[in-house]
Write an enzyme that holds these catalytic residues in place. Structure first.
Site, PDB file in Angstrom:
ATOM      1  CD  GLU A 231      -0.508   1.078   9.231  1.00 42.67           C
ATOM      2  OE1 GLU A 231      -1.388   1.626   8.566  1.00 42.67           O
ATOM      3  OE2 GLU A 231      -0.518  -0.118   9.524  1.00 42.67           O
TER       4      GLU A 231
ATOM      5  CG  ASN B 209      -2.508  -2.072  11.264  1.00 40.39           C
ATOM      6  OD1 ASN B 209      -3.113  -1.662  10.289  1.00 40.39           O
ATOM      7  ND2 ASN B 209      -1.213  -1.894  11.449  1.00 40.39           N
TER       8      ASN B 209
ATOM      9  CB  THR C  38      -0.972   0.122   1.153  1.00 41.82           C
ATOM     10  OG1 THR C  38      -1.822  -0.989   1.096  1.00 41.82           O
ATOM     11  CG2 THR C  38      -1.834   1.360   1.039  1.00 41.82           C
TER      12      THR C  38
END
Lengths: 409, 409
Positions: free
Chosen positions: A282, A404, A196
């Protein structure tokens, strides 16, 4: 010319970005897909230019990627790119594809270019339809001065990223100043082979289309395909490069005497963007670089470096600044590559911890101090050949789980 | 005989374990490798029996695995197994190998069996030497009644596990009662192809050695090799099965009319232990089961189920009870298997969320309620063939990071 000499010729541009090359404009605005953050961005050139793309290998390739490939397949040229964040337009079937074509059409009409000179990209949640009224409303506002600016573009393409990612460099070719700039997004669902991640590179160089395409593929394999955040390869990701020729150099191809200078400039931009993506993984608190040398081949070195950088156990150990080199050895061992386990060496930065496959005594305090830094390099050496590779990633933190476990809700 | 009929003949033994089959004894004690917890365990049989093993595929295979294979290679028989936790005796070179042989020798002398009837296993930190004085001191105490008990054995083999893993079942063959029991450890560095996992299975059945070995390999591929906690395959792991024949049945092999009954009994024990390992994954709060059907082949189904169960993004979404099916689709898409993306279906338990590759409307509340349970089943269907597979894993939590950021220090 030696690579190091070429690299010395590359000049970094402070605060540079996607509009540093001549003839490019960019902007971003809030069209209503996200609560408040900017969610629609665009970049375009005064004139059409040769372009190239690299796309996700995920079987569920999202609709915008299909439309962009359709554009590029016609003349290998692009003039503008429009991107939305928040919704990926992936797993959206026939209607999703129609929506991506509609997004391309409305955008190209707005900026006054043929449809096949426009590319579209989306990033965000999978399985939701694009609210086309909002997208169209946003595109209608392109050109209004308050939305202009590379900074707005860089912000509009983000999802869970915590910071903008932009870079630009200069090189001189034919005594012309040539600029290469770029912007990227991506902090989750990132893994070798286009995750991504969206990355857009612009240059005012004049470059032959096939040479540009070949260069982008080779460079992507050593930059964007060498980063991982979580091992997931997304449905949506792509790298696009657009060369509008406004620097007025003689057209670049592999035969041009200065080709290597351009190639290294492009490679530098891609590598810097890739590292910025890895650093902003992240929940990440550290950039981890894995350098492998002496493997039987570059491919083996690449597979080994990716096994290490992808290991949750390595990533958590580095998060805890724990010199747990056994986990690095374990990852090497399951990488599936041919190697002599009795000849492996491992260093944390410049601190050797394994030599000839056996532990060496090292200062735990010194290792801890090194691992507490926000950039950590793990060096792995073999005596099996001359293969080498470098991969980038980040540590695995509590915040990765937090981000997440509740991305969607 | 239909498989379901065979399965009905398998009787679960409450509180059963590794000493449920006739003629086995086990125990465990604290020999000083860990601060307080038990760290040395053993199991042995009154008589030698046919045995089989499956070993890690990691290139850095630890010393005890080499010694155990050396034992089994001689007569395919074992009578006793000794295991230490805390230190893996991996990456310890020539001295590590000598230590593992020494551990086998001291143990076999203590219980009075030939050396090649003894197996050794270790689990724990990589790269440290076994303190042989402590190991020998512990082995010297085998036989003292206060150390006896399958429960002590089950505890002594653990590392970061939070609970003991033991199971036993009964079947009837030739009108003889046959018992199969087992114990296992493993909660981190766990991934298909034998991860930091040790599993020991005992049975009083009389079984032909090659048939036992073939059965163990097949069953391992559908049980222990179908679990993952973190994608890492360790240096130390193995499954051993020991059949001492004390049930006095006629010798079992593939030709025996009741072979399938024994096979399913053994498979049941392995599957239950594998699920217990997955459920107790480091930091896990849930057992996740992924069932794939309709794939082009069992191999494709297996690869797809492993891609899903290994995805950090799927694991964090389940941790957060978030019905983020896009991440399941993404994992399917990068699994590298041939499939028709337009025919895929996904259900969370019995709640369909994707049909024919497209989202279907579902109740978010109902999905959330389902995902809040401590056992979650993700079903993926294709229309590409009759291949099927089931994989087990766990969610990825804050505690996984906590445990692994400071395992060593």
């Amino acid at each position: 010319m030696a690579q190091s000499t070429v690299k010395q010729k590359i000049q970094w541009i402070e605060n540079g970005g996607i509009t540093s090359p001549k003839g490019f404009q960019a902007g971003g605005l809030h069209c209503g897909l996200r609560k408040q953050k900017l969610d629609l961005g665009w970049v375009y050139s005064d004139v059409p230019g040769n372009a190239a793309g690299v796309y996700t290998t995920n079987l569920f390739q999202a609709a915008p990627l299909k439309v962009t490939q359709d554009s590029l397949n016609q003349e290998q040229k692009l003039q503008g790119i429009v991107i939305n964040s928040a919704i990926a337009n992936a797993c959206t079937g026939e209607q999703g594809l129609l929506d991506a074509y509609e997004m391309r059409k409305v955008f190209s009409e707005k900026i006054g270019i043929p449809q096949h000179y426009a590319a579209v990209a989306s990033t965000g949640l999978i399985g939701e339809m694009l609210p086309m009224d909002k997208i169209k409303g946003g595109i209608a506002e392109i050109g209004e001065p308050e939305h202009d600016g590379a900074d707005k573009f860089e912000t509009a393409i983000l999802t869970t990223d915590t910071k903008e990612k932009a870079v630009a460099v200069k090189v001189w070719i034919d005594e012309k100043e040539i600029t290469i700039g770029g912007a990227a997004k991506g902090s989750g669902m990132i893994h070798p082979n286009m995750a991504t991640m969206l990355s857009f590179v612009t240059t005012d160089a004049q470059v032959e289309a096939n040479a540009l395409s070949t260069a982008l593929k080779r460079i992507t394999n050593k930059s964007f395909n060498m980063i991982t955040v979580d091992g997931d390869t997304s449905t949506n990701d792509m790298v696009l490069v657009l060369a509008n020729g406004k620097a007025e150099n003689s057209i670049l191809s592999e035969e041009h005497p200065e080709w290597e200078t351009f190639y290294e400039g492009l490679a530098t931009v891609c590598e810097l963007l890739a590292k910025e993506i890895a650093r902003d993984g992240e929940g990440a608190t550290k950039l981890i670089t894995v350098k492998v040398t002496g493997a039987v081949s570059d491919e083996a070195a690449s597979a080994i470096s990716k096994a290490i950088i992808s290991s949750n156990l390595v990533k958590t150990a580095i998060h805890g600044s724990d010199a747990n080199w056994g986990r690095i050895i374990t990852a090497i061992g399951y990488s599936g590559q041919p190697l002599d386990p009795n000849k492996v060496g491992v260093s944390l930065g410049t601190i050797p911890v394994v030599e000839n496959g056996l532990p060496v005594t090292f200062s735990e305090d010194e290792a801890k101090e090194y691992l507490l830094q926000d950039e950590v390099v793990l060096c792995v050496t073999f005596q099996d050949g001359v293969g080498e590779a470098t991969a980038w990633g980040c540590d695995l933190s509590y915040d990765y789980v937090k981000i997440n476990a509740s991305y969607r809700t």
